[in-house]
Design an enzyme around this catalytic site. Structure first.
Site, PDB file in Angstrom:
ATOM      1  N   ASN A  57       0.900  -1.256  -0.029  1.00  0.00           N
ATOM      2  CA  ASN A  57       0.019   0.008  -0.118  1.00  0.00           C
ATOM      3  C   ASN A  57       0.806   1.302  -0.023  1.00  0.00           C
ATOM      4  O   ASN A  57       0.622   2.448  -0.763  1.00  0.00           O
ATOM      5  CB  ASN A  57      -0.812   0.116   1.117  1.00  0.00           C
ATOM      6  CG  ASN A  57      -2.183  -0.753   0.791  1.00  0.00           C
ATOM      7  OD1 ASN A  57      -3.121  -0.424   0.061  1.00  0.00           O
ATOM      8  ND2 ASN A  57      -2.228  -2.005   1.459  1.00  0.00           N
ATOM      9  N   ARG A  62      -0.360  -2.611  14.753  1.00  0.00           N
ATOM     10  CA  ARG A  62      -0.029  -2.461  16.096  1.00  0.00           C
ATOM     11  C   ARG A  62      -1.322  -1.376  16.351  1.00  0.00           C
ATOM     12  O   ARG A  62      -1.314  -0.356  15.430  1.00  0.00           O
ATOM     13  CB  ARG A  62       1.353  -1.699  16.349  1.00  0.00           C
ATOM     14  CG  ARG A  62       1.811  -2.068  17.608  1.00  0.00           C
ATOM     15  CD  ARG A  62       3.158  -1.644  17.698  1.00  0.00           C
ATOM     16  NE  ARG A  62       3.617  -1.018  19.037  1.00  0.00           N
ATOM     17  CZ  ARG A  62       3.677  -1.648  20.090  1.00  0.00           C
ATOM     18  NH1 ARG A  62       3.531  -2.895  20.258  1.00  0.00           N
ATOM     19  NH2 ARG A  62       3.897  -1.167  21.338  1.00  0.00           N
ATOM     20  N   ASN A 103      -6.120   4.920   7.824  1.00  0.00           N
ATOM     21  CA  ASN A 103      -5.991   3.370   7.995  1.00  0.00           C
ATOM     22  C   ASN A 103      -6.708   2.754   6.860  1.00  0.00           C
ATOM     23  O   ASN A 103      -7.876   3.230   6.539  1.00  0.00           O
ATOM     24  CB  ASN A 103      -6.419   2.818   9.403  1.00  0.00           C
ATOM     25  CG  ASN A 103      -6.068   1.399   9.433  1.00  0.00           C
ATOM     26  OD1 ASN A 103      -4.818   0.950   9.033  1.00  0.00           O
ATOM     27  ND2 ASN A 103      -7.019   0.511   9.913  1.00  0.00           N
ATOM     28  N   HIS A 147      -8.110  -1.219   5.889  1.00  0.00           N
ATOM     29  CA  HIS A 147      -8.502  -2.456   6.499  1.00  0.00           C
ATOM     30  C   HIS A 147      -9.205  -3.252   5.326  1.00  0.00           C
ATOM     31  O   HIS A 147     -10.113  -2.755   4.647  1.00  0.00           O
ATOM     32  CB  HIS A 147      -9.419  -2.303   7.755  1.00  0.00           C
ATOM     33  CG  HIS A 147      -9.734  -3.464   8.320  1.00  0.00           C
ATOM     34  ND1 HIS A 147      -8.809  -4.190   8.966  1.00  0.00           N
ATOM     35  CD2 HIS A 147     -10.930  -4.356   8.132  1.00  0.00           C
ATOM     36  CE1 HIS A 147      -9.191  -5.372   9.524  1.00  0.00           C
ATOM     37  NE2 HIS A 147     -10.362  -5.512   9.084  1.00  0.00           N
ATOM     38  N   ASP A 207     -10.429  -0.353  14.302  1.00  0.00           N
ATOM     39  CA  ASP A 207     -10.906  -0.382  13.008  1.00  0.00           C
ATOM     40  C   ASP A 207     -12.351  -0.020  13.075  1.00  0.00           C
ATOM     41  O   ASP A 207     -13.599  -0.597  12.377  1.00  0.00           O
ATOM     42  CB  ASP A 207     -11.247  -1.757  12.651  1.00  0.00           C
ATOM     43  CG  ASP A 207      -9.825  -2.660  12.337  1.00  0.00           C
ATOM     44  OD1 ASP A 207      -8.950  -1.663  11.962  1.00  0.00           O
ATOM     45  OD2 ASP A 207      -9.545  -3.764  12.546  1.00  0.00           O
TER      46      ASP A 207
HETATM   47  C1  GAR Z   1      -3.175  -4.760   3.625  1.00  0.00           C
HETATM   48  O1  GAR Z   1      -4.187  -5.948   3.299  1.00  0.00           O
HETATM   49  C2  GAR Z   1      -4.005  -4.077   4.685  1.00  0.00           C
HETATM   50  O2  GAR Z   1      -5.258  -3.764   4.504  1.00  0.00           O
HETATM   51  C3  GAR Z   1      -3.628  -4.830   6.050  1.00  0.00           C
HETATM   52  O3  GAR Z   1      -2.472  -5.363   5.971  1.00  0.00           O
HETATM   53  C4  GAR Z   1      -2.142  -5.564   4.626  1.00  0.00           C
HETATM   54  C5  GAR Z   1      -0.815  -4.802   4.324  1.00  0.00           C
HETATM   55  O4  GAR Z   1      -0.440  -4.921   3.131  1.00  0.00           O
HETATM   56  N1  GAR Z   1      -4.258  -4.122   7.258  1.00  0.00           N
HETATM   57  C6  GAR Z   1      -4.965  -4.678   8.188  1.00  0.00           C
HETATM   58  O5  GAR Z   1      -5.013  -5.612   8.224  1.00  0.00           O
HETATM   59  C7  GAR Z   1      -5.027  -3.601   9.293  1.00  0.00           C
HETATM   60  N2  GAR Z   1      -5.937  -3.865  10.285  1.00  0.00           N
HETATM   61  P1  GAR Z   1       0.997  -4.289   2.782  1.00  0.00           P
HETATM   62  O6  GAR Z   1       2.085  -4.123   3.703  1.00  0.00           O
HETATM   63  O7  GAR Z   1       1.423  -4.793   1.361  1.00  0.00           O
HETATM   64  O8  GAR Z   1       0.365  -2.540   2.349  1.00  0.00           O
END
Ligand code: GAR
Length: 205
Positions: free
Chosen positions: A19, A96, A112, A114, A150
């Site tokens: 991301n 975190r 954020n 999610h 969240d």
């Molecule tokens: C993503 O899918 C994001 O939505 C999720 O972690 C992944 C990170 O991927 N986040 C969560 O679950 C937060 N609660 P990335 O490091 O490739 O961006």
């Protein structure tokens, strides 16, 4: 003529950083304007997202969280963000929970992403939760961060179908593709200032 000041983003990540890369790419290719990534912070020393940031010549800092009390660790993160004069904090796979002190330090300035259609499936393994529940659609949510996990005001959501043959990896990849479009778009909406929030509703102006 001097250019208008760009909004300074502080990106927090713990892992892969796809991301973050999507946001950095959107800035470099001109589809996300008016901002720059001022620093990338991680709580995990060998997070692949950090090396990706370094390769792009961005400022990075590691503040290892393991074994450090949350308030103490968050104080270091707040200080780092303040020293880089951050306008908007972007959580990009930052695994975190933030302390109330952190959230109060950047009121309505933390975003954020999610991988579920909140309020369904908060927390870890959101995509597997959707499969286990038998949901027929899934997706992602970009939201402001408040003191509940969240939970903050939803800026935008993207929906994908859940196919009968999906497993966690396949569904996660379909959602991730949408995440990479949704996050830059949500940042642009917030930076435009052309919105109002009414209770839980994010309204375009
Ligand atoms: C993503 O899918 C994001 O939505 C999720 O972690 C992944 C990170 O991927 N986040 C969560 O679950 C937060 N609660 P990335 O490091 O490739 O961006």
């Amino acid at each position: 003529m001097s250019e208008a000041r760009k909004a300074r983003l502080g990106v927090l990540l713990s892992g892969r950083g796809s991301n973050f890369i999507a946001i950095a790419d959107a800035i470099s290719n001109g589809s996300l304007t008016g901002c720059e990534i001022a620093v990338v912070l991680s709580n995990i020393a060998d997070a692949p997202g950090l090396s990706a940031a370094q390769q792009r010549g961005l400022a990075t800092e590691v503040h290892v969280s393991k074994g450090v009390p949350r308030a103490e660790h968050d104080a270091k993160m707040i200080a780092a963000l303040n020293s880089h004069e951050i306008d908007l904090v972007i959580l990009a796979g930052y695994m975190r929970v933030l302390s109330p002190e952190f959230i109060r330090a950047f009121p309505n300035r933390i975003l954020n992403i999610h991988p579920s259609l909140l309020p369904s499936f908060p927390g870890l393994h959101a995509q597997q939760q959707a499969l286990d529940y038998g949901a027929k659609v899934a997706g992602c949510t970009v939201h402001f961060v408040d003191e509940a996990v969240d939970h903050g005001v939803i800026i935008l959501q993207r929906v994908v179908p859940v196919e009968d043959t999906d497993d966690e990896a396949v569904l996660s990849a379909r959602i991730l593709e949408q995440e990479h479009q949704a996050y830059p778009e949500a940042i642009a909406r917030v930076l435009s200032g052309k919105y109002a929030t009414r209770e839980r509703r994010f309204l375009k102006r």
